[in-house]
Motif scaffolding. Structure first.
Motif, PDB file in Angstrom:
ATOM      1  N   GLY A 116       0.726  -1.213  -0.074  1.00 23.24           N
ATOM      2  CA  GLY A 116       0.121  -0.182   0.054  1.00 23.24           C
ATOM      3  C   GLY A 116       0.819   1.310   0.039  1.00 23.24           C
ATOM      4  N   SER A 156      -4.298   6.073  14.233  1.00 21.10           N
ATOM      5  CA  SER A 156      -5.121   7.429  13.349  1.00 21.10           C
ATOM      6  C   SER A 156      -5.309   8.415  14.215  1.00 21.10           C
ATOM      7  CB  SER A 156      -6.143   7.029  12.520  1.00 21.10           C
ATOM      8  OG  SER A 156      -6.791   8.295  11.946  1.00 21.10           O
ATOM      9  N   PRO A 206      -3.105  13.045   8.560  1.00 25.72           N
ATOM     10  CA  PRO A 206      -3.223  12.800   6.840  1.00 25.72           C
ATOM     11  C   PRO A 206      -2.179  12.812   6.507  1.00 25.72           C
ATOM     12  CG  PRO A 206      -5.223  14.133   7.599  1.00 25.72           C
ATOM     13  CD  PRO A 206      -4.318  14.071   8.821  1.00 25.72           C
TER      14      PRO A 206
HETATM   15  N1  LIG Z   1      -3.180   7.459   4.312  1.00 24.61           N
HETATM   16  C1  LIG Z   1      -3.580   8.416   5.706  1.00 24.61           C
HETATM   17  O1  LIG Z   1      -3.527   9.466   5.417  1.00 24.61           O
HETATM   18  C2  LIG Z   1      -3.530   7.456   6.798  1.00 24.61           C
HETATM   19  C3  LIG Z   1      -3.736   8.276   8.106  1.00 24.61           C
HETATM   20  C4  LIG Z   1      -3.707   7.681   9.241  1.00 24.61           C
HETATM   21  C5  LIG Z   1      -3.963   6.379   9.433  1.00 24.61           C
HETATM   22  N2  LIG Z   1      -3.585   5.702   8.266  1.00 24.61           N
HETATM   23  C6  LIG Z   1      -3.589   4.156   8.389  1.00 24.61           C
HETATM   24  O2  LIG Z   1      -2.246   3.653   7.795  1.00 24.61           O
HETATM   25  C7  LIG Z   1      -2.434   2.581   7.232  1.00 24.61           C
HETATM   26  C8  LIG Z   1      -2.018   2.334   5.805  1.00 24.61           C
HETATM   27  O3  LIG Z   1      -2.634   3.441   5.027  1.00 24.61           O
HETATM   28  P1  LIG Z   1      -2.536   3.526   3.289  1.00 24.61           P
HETATM   29  O4  LIG Z   1      -2.939   5.005   3.166  1.00 24.61           O
HETATM   30  O5  LIG Z   1      -1.024   3.164   3.288  1.00 24.61           O
HETATM   31  O6  LIG Z   1      -3.474   2.672   2.813  1.00 24.61           O
HETATM   32  P2  LIG Z   1      -3.478   1.855   1.598  1.00 24.61           P
HETATM   33  O7  LIG Z   1      -4.959   1.402   1.198  1.00 24.61           O
HETATM   34  O8  LIG Z   1      -2.590   2.179   0.274  1.00 24.61           O
HETATM   35  O9  LIG Z   1      -2.803   0.328   2.226  1.00 24.61           O
HETATM   36  C9  LIG Z   1      -3.114  -0.637   2.791  1.00 24.61           C
HETATM   37  C10 LIG Z   1      -2.769  -2.038   2.624  1.00 24.61           C
HETATM   38  O10 LIG Z   1      -3.661  -2.995   3.134  1.00 24.61           O
HETATM   39  C11 LIG Z   1      -3.693  -3.976   2.383  1.00 24.61           C
HETATM   40  N3  LIG Z   1      -4.871  -4.727   2.808  1.00 24.61           N
HETATM   41  C12 LIG Z   1      -6.228  -4.155   3.101  1.00 24.61           C
HETATM   42  N4  LIG Z   1      -6.800  -5.183   3.858  1.00 24.61           N
HETATM   43  C13 LIG Z   1      -6.072  -6.286   3.908  1.00 24.61           C
HETATM   44  C14 LIG Z   1      -5.997  -7.608   4.497  1.00 24.61           C
HETATM   45  N5  LIG Z   1      -7.161  -8.119   4.948  1.00 24.61           N
HETATM   46  N6  LIG Z   1      -4.851  -8.615   4.453  1.00 24.61           N
HETATM   47  C15 LIG Z   1      -3.655  -8.040   3.906  1.00 24.61           C
HETATM   48  N7  LIG Z   1      -3.607  -6.582   3.390  1.00 24.61           N
HETATM   49  C16 LIG Z   1      -4.677  -5.977   3.205  1.00 24.61           C
HETATM   50  C17 LIG Z   1      -4.080  -3.442   1.038  1.00 24.61           C
HETATM   51  O11 LIG Z   1      -4.161  -4.114  -0.075  1.00 24.61           O
HETATM   52  C18 LIG Z   1      -3.270  -2.202   1.038  1.00 24.61           C
HETATM   53  O12 LIG Z   1      -1.959  -2.299   0.116  1.00 24.61           O
HETATM   54  C19 LIG Z   1      -3.985   2.141   7.450  1.00 24.61           C
HETATM   55  O13 LIG Z   1      -3.962   0.947   8.827  1.00 24.61           O
HETATM   56  C20 LIG Z   1      -4.599   3.277   7.757  1.00 24.61           C
HETATM   57  O14 LIG Z   1      -5.864   3.244   8.617  1.00 24.61           O
HETATM   58  C21 LIG Z   1      -3.373   6.105   7.000  1.00 24.61           C
END
Ligand SMILES: NC(=O)c1ccc[n+]([C@@H]2O[C@H](COP(=O)([O-])OP(=O)(O)OC[C@H]3O[C@@H](n4cnc5c(N)ncnc54)[C@H](O)[C@@H]3O)[C@@H](O)[C@H]2O)c1
Length: 308
Positions: free
Chosen positions: A10, A112, A168
């Motif tokens: 991700g 988060s 974010p």
């Molecule tokens: N992007 C942001 O601004 C932000 C802010 C705060 C917290 N977060 C947290 O950070 C983490 C990563 O976020 P991101 O933005 O990289 O999201 P993203 O969607 O790009 O990455 C998440 C990854 O998890 C994988 N995934 C989802 N369900 C799965 C499962 N059941 N088994 C295995 N893999 C699975 C997806 O394929 C994806 O590649 C998440 O937990 C998100 O809640 C993100």
């Protein structure tokens, strides 16, 4: 050190995997989206597949787990709350159970800033308790549950974990629903940039390179059992962000619109978030400001277009 990165295909997980690799550690990715073309070795397995997780952990024996797999898009979570509980809550329980059973020394968990909505005060540090009445969004509920599970596994199984609660994130590889990505793509297409609501909500956008560094440092002994707030270096409103991006593209138009899928999201306007603890314990501070982050992102977009 052997580092397993869940969600390592991700947006943020890829950068975290790279940071551990650059630190000289062996990296394995676990992500349903993983393919053999990915930069690091891995496996396309769901974190909810408890049996496979236990086998994998027992066989590969990671020292450290960076747990980022899950449903990150709050609007997808709103539309599919059951799938979100499965990925974010059941998946976290399965990762923690496999980690505890195989003697992992540290799990660093993606938390988060949305959990602040379950706190009654405007100035939040890491000791502020969650309100029992909750936070009014399924996404927040899953993020609180992840934190509570980490505490339970520590108490019941002695598993050391660290939670990073971050604001974010933006940077290379971000997904289209993130506001920085949406604004840049809209501006590149000539506009308009669409701001949902009045644009007055404030955010401390965090560059993904700074966040990857925090994940790396969170494996330090001092971070065991700790929660850390992380934010970008400056707070700006969504409206200000739209104008910055608009200016980078020579002044494309900006419009405002109400959007029903945004209900229940983090209200950030009057919040002050203390990041003192992460600075003190891990010597971490964000280094990339929003202007620099936007400029480098724009340069990368132009290179991509030029490369076809
Ligand atoms: N992007 C942001 O601004 C932000 C802010 C705060 C917290 N977060 C947290 O950070 C983490 C990563 O976020 P991101 O933005 O990289 O999201 P993203 O969607 O790009 O990455 C998440 C990854 O998890 C994988 N995934 C989802 N369900 C799965 C499962 N059941 N088994 C295995 N893999 C699975 C997806 O394929 C994806 O590649 C998440 O937990 C998100 O809640 C993100």
């Amino acid at each position: 050190m052997r580092c397993l990165v869940t969600g390592g295909s991700g947006f943020i997980g890829r950068h975290v995997a790279r940071r551990f690799h650059e630190g000289g550690h062996e990296v394995l990715v676990l992500d349903t989206r993983w393919t053999p073309g990915d930069p690091f070795p891995g496996e396309a397995t769901s974190v909810t597949d408890e049996r496979r997780l236990r086998e994998l952990f027992a066989g590969w024996r990671p020292d450290v787990v960076a747990h980022l797999a899950g449903m990150a898009d709050a609007r997808a979570v709103l539309a599919e709350p059951v799938a979100a509980m499965d990925a974010n809550v059941t998946g976290t329980a399965a990762v923690l159970a496999a980690a505890a059973a195989s003697g992992v020394s540290r799990v660093v968990i993606a938390g988060s800033c949305w959990v602040y909505n379950a706190m009654p005060v405007n100035a939040v540090d890491e000791d502020e308790p969650f309100l029992p009445s909750g936070a009014g969004h399924f996404y927040t509920t899953t993020m609180i549950a992840k934190e509570l599970l980490a505490r339970d596994f520590a108490r019941l199984h002695g598993l050391e974990s660290t939670v990073l609660r971050y604001s974010p994130v933006y940077g290379p590889g971000m997904w289209p629903g993130l506001v920085v990505s949406a604004f840049l793509r809209a501006a590149a297409a000539g506009g308009p940039l669409t701001v949902f609501g009045d644009g007055e909500e404030r955010r401390a956008f965090l560059h993904v390179h700074d966040l990857a560094e925090a994940f790396y440092r969170a494996t330090a002994p001092v971070a065991a059992g700790q929660v850390y707030n992380l934010e970008g270096p400056e707070i700006i409103t969504t409206g200000e962000l739209a104008h910055k991006v608009s200016e980078l593209f020579g002044g494309v138009p900006v419009e405002h619109r109400e959007e029903p899928t945004r209900r229940g999201e983090l209200v950030y306007s009057q919040r002050f978030v203390s990041t003192y603890k992460v600075r003190r314990d891990l010597g971490w501070a964000p280094e990339i400001g929003i202007d620099e982050g936007l400029r480098t992102q724009l340069a990368a977009m132009r290179e991509e277009v030029a490369a076809g």
